[in-house]
Design a protein around this motif. Sequence first.
Motif, PDB file in Angstrom:
ATOM      1  N   GLU A 148     -10.832  -1.445  -4.540  1.00  0.00           N
ATOM      2  CA  GLU A 148     -10.672  -2.593  -5.090  1.00  0.00           C
ATOM      3  C   GLU A 148      -9.093  -3.217  -5.025  1.00  0.00           C
ATOM      4  N   LEU A 149      -8.675  -4.447  -5.387  1.00  0.00           N
ATOM      5  CA  LEU A 149      -7.239  -4.910  -5.445  1.00  0.00           C
ATOM      6  C   LEU A 149      -6.497  -4.546  -6.875  1.00  0.00           C
ATOM      7  N   VAL A 150      -5.329  -4.004  -6.680  1.00  0.00           N
ATOM      8  CA  VAL A 150      -4.387  -3.984  -7.898  1.00  0.00           C
ATOM      9  C   VAL A 150      -4.297  -5.251  -8.336  1.00  0.00           C
ATOM     10  N   GLN A 193      -0.561 -14.368  -5.127  1.00  0.00           N
ATOM     11  CA  GLN A 193       0.515 -13.552  -4.425  1.00  0.00           C
ATOM     12  C   GLN A 193       1.200 -14.329  -3.272  1.00  0.00           C
ATOM     13  N   GLY A 197       0.865  -1.402  -0.077  1.00  0.00           N
ATOM     14  CA  GLY A 197       0.047  -0.084   0.013  1.00  0.00           C
ATOM     15  C   GLY A 197       0.871   1.385  -0.073  1.00  0.00           C
ATOM     16  N   ARG A 216      -2.301 -10.532  -0.595  1.00  0.00           N
ATOM     17  CA  ARG A 216      -3.609 -10.436  -0.565  1.00  0.00           C
ATOM     18  C   ARG A 216      -4.407 -11.325  -1.420  1.00  0.00           C
ATOM     19  N   ARG A 229     -13.528  -2.717   0.777  1.00  0.00           N
ATOM     20  CA  ARG A 229     -12.213  -2.968   0.961  1.00  0.00           C
ATOM     21  C   ARG A 229     -12.294  -4.105   1.833  1.00  0.00           C
ATOM     22  N   GLY A 283       0.128  -5.921   4.008  1.00  0.00           N
ATOM     23  CA  GLY A 283      -0.740  -5.688   3.306  1.00  0.00           C
ATOM     24  C   GLY A 283      -0.438  -6.573   1.874  1.00  0.00           C
ATOM     25  N   PHE A 284       0.559  -7.568   1.970  1.00  0.00           N
ATOM     26  CA  PHE A 284       0.952  -8.427   1.058  1.00  0.00           C
ATOM     27  C   PHE A 284       1.562  -9.781   1.787  1.00  0.00           C
TER      28      PHE A 284
HETATM   29  P1  AMP Z   1      -3.352  -0.795   2.347  1.00  0.00           P
HETATM   30  O1  AMP Z   1      -2.249   0.471   2.718  1.00  0.00           O
HETATM   31  O2  AMP Z   1      -2.582  -1.990   2.491  1.00  0.00           O
HETATM   32  O3  AMP Z   1      -4.810  -0.585   2.989  1.00  0.00           O
HETATM   33  O4  AMP Z   1      -3.596  -0.856   0.663  1.00  0.00           O
HETATM   34  C1  AMP Z   1      -4.215   0.298   0.070  1.00  0.00           C
HETATM   35  C2  AMP Z   1      -4.805  -0.271  -1.223  1.00  0.00           C
HETATM   36  O5  AMP Z   1      -3.764  -0.447  -2.227  1.00  0.00           O
HETATM   37  C3  AMP Z   1      -5.490  -1.492  -1.351  1.00  0.00           C
HETATM   38  O6  AMP Z   1      -7.153  -1.121  -1.002  1.00  0.00           O
HETATM   39  C4  AMP Z   1      -5.467  -1.987  -2.669  1.00  0.00           C
HETATM   40  O7  AMP Z   1      -6.318  -1.267  -3.606  1.00  0.00           O
HETATM   41  C5  AMP Z   1      -3.966  -1.598  -2.795  1.00  0.00           C
HETATM   42  N1  AMP Z   1      -3.206  -2.700  -2.594  1.00  0.00           N
HETATM   43  C6  AMP Z   1      -2.182  -2.722  -1.431  1.00  0.00           C
HETATM   44  N2  AMP Z   1      -1.637  -3.686  -1.203  1.00  0.00           N
HETATM   45  C7  AMP Z   1      -2.201  -4.641  -2.297  1.00  0.00           C
HETATM   46  C8  AMP Z   1      -1.829  -6.178  -2.588  1.00  0.00           C
HETATM   47  N3  AMP Z   1      -1.035  -6.934  -2.036  1.00  0.00           N
HETATM   48  N4  AMP Z   1      -2.440  -6.658  -3.740  1.00  0.00           N
HETATM   49  C9  AMP Z   1      -3.406  -5.870  -4.348  1.00  0.00           C
HETATM   50  N5  AMP Z   1      -3.500  -4.511  -4.037  1.00  0.00           N
HETATM   51  C10 AMP Z   1      -3.038  -3.945  -3.040  1.00  0.00           C
END
Ligand code: AMP
Length: 227
Positions: free
Chosen positions: A61-63, A96, A36, A92, A149, A89-90
């Motif tokens: 949404e997820l990248v 992955q 993130g 997810r 989310r 955050g990985f």
């Molecule tokens: P976070 O800061 O971990 O809450 O991530 C914020 C946003 O970044 C998420 O809502 C996703 O859109 C994207 N994101 C972060 N990490 C991932 C991941 N491992 N896979 C897919 N999308 C991600």
Amino acid sequence: MEKMLNIVLFGPPGAGKGTQSENLINKYGLVHLSTGDILRTEIARGTDLGRKAKEIMERGELVGDDIVIGMIESKLDENTGAKGFIFDGFPRTAAQAVALDDLLQKKGTGISGMLALEVDDEELVKRLLIRGEASGRPDDRNEGIIRRRIEEYNNKTLPLKNYYSEQGKFHSINGIGSIDEIFRLLVDRIIFLNAEMDLTALETDLEHLDLTIQDFDVADEIAPELL
Ligand code: AMP
């Protein structure tokens, strides 16, 4: 191969992964890898990747897997001497998680354990709305996006519990309480993980030693005939 402490800090958005990562880095000198944060840096820099990711992130949404896996791969390459990593955050998604295991295996290491911060959905929404007011993070300011989310997490990320459970690496941590209390629970688990890794290393050494002793036995048998 030096022992590495590689932790997946797991939990839904708002579970406290970022806060606790900071504490763990300070205590253990690990490298913090938050996909993130990396994505937000790309957005701030206005890169192509950042532009693509921005819209997806703003929808909650997820990248795409390939993008985040590529990001992690280059961060692992940049930090070859690290004592270990905190993955925040990985992974997810299942893809992955499999990719991460492959990348670490190629480097002769692996995940020490997944520490999962458990917090119920309503508490998460409350926390994220408060965080959004303070930080201005767009995806934390709208309840609809927050719920999207959490839904993405429940559908795509939660199944990873099974993935790590099957490897005997899943550890549930109560994510409700004071920051210090939760940190204490995480540290207790890490003490356990370290002990577990020491034991595995010792077993490997012993196996190795066994082989060496056998070699000596054979040499003893051969030696008299040679004399
Ligand atoms: P976070 O800061 O971990 O809450 O991530 C914020 C946003 O970044 C998420 O809502 C996703 O859109 C994207 N994101 C972060 N990490 C991932 C991941 N491992 N896979 C897919 N999308 C991600």
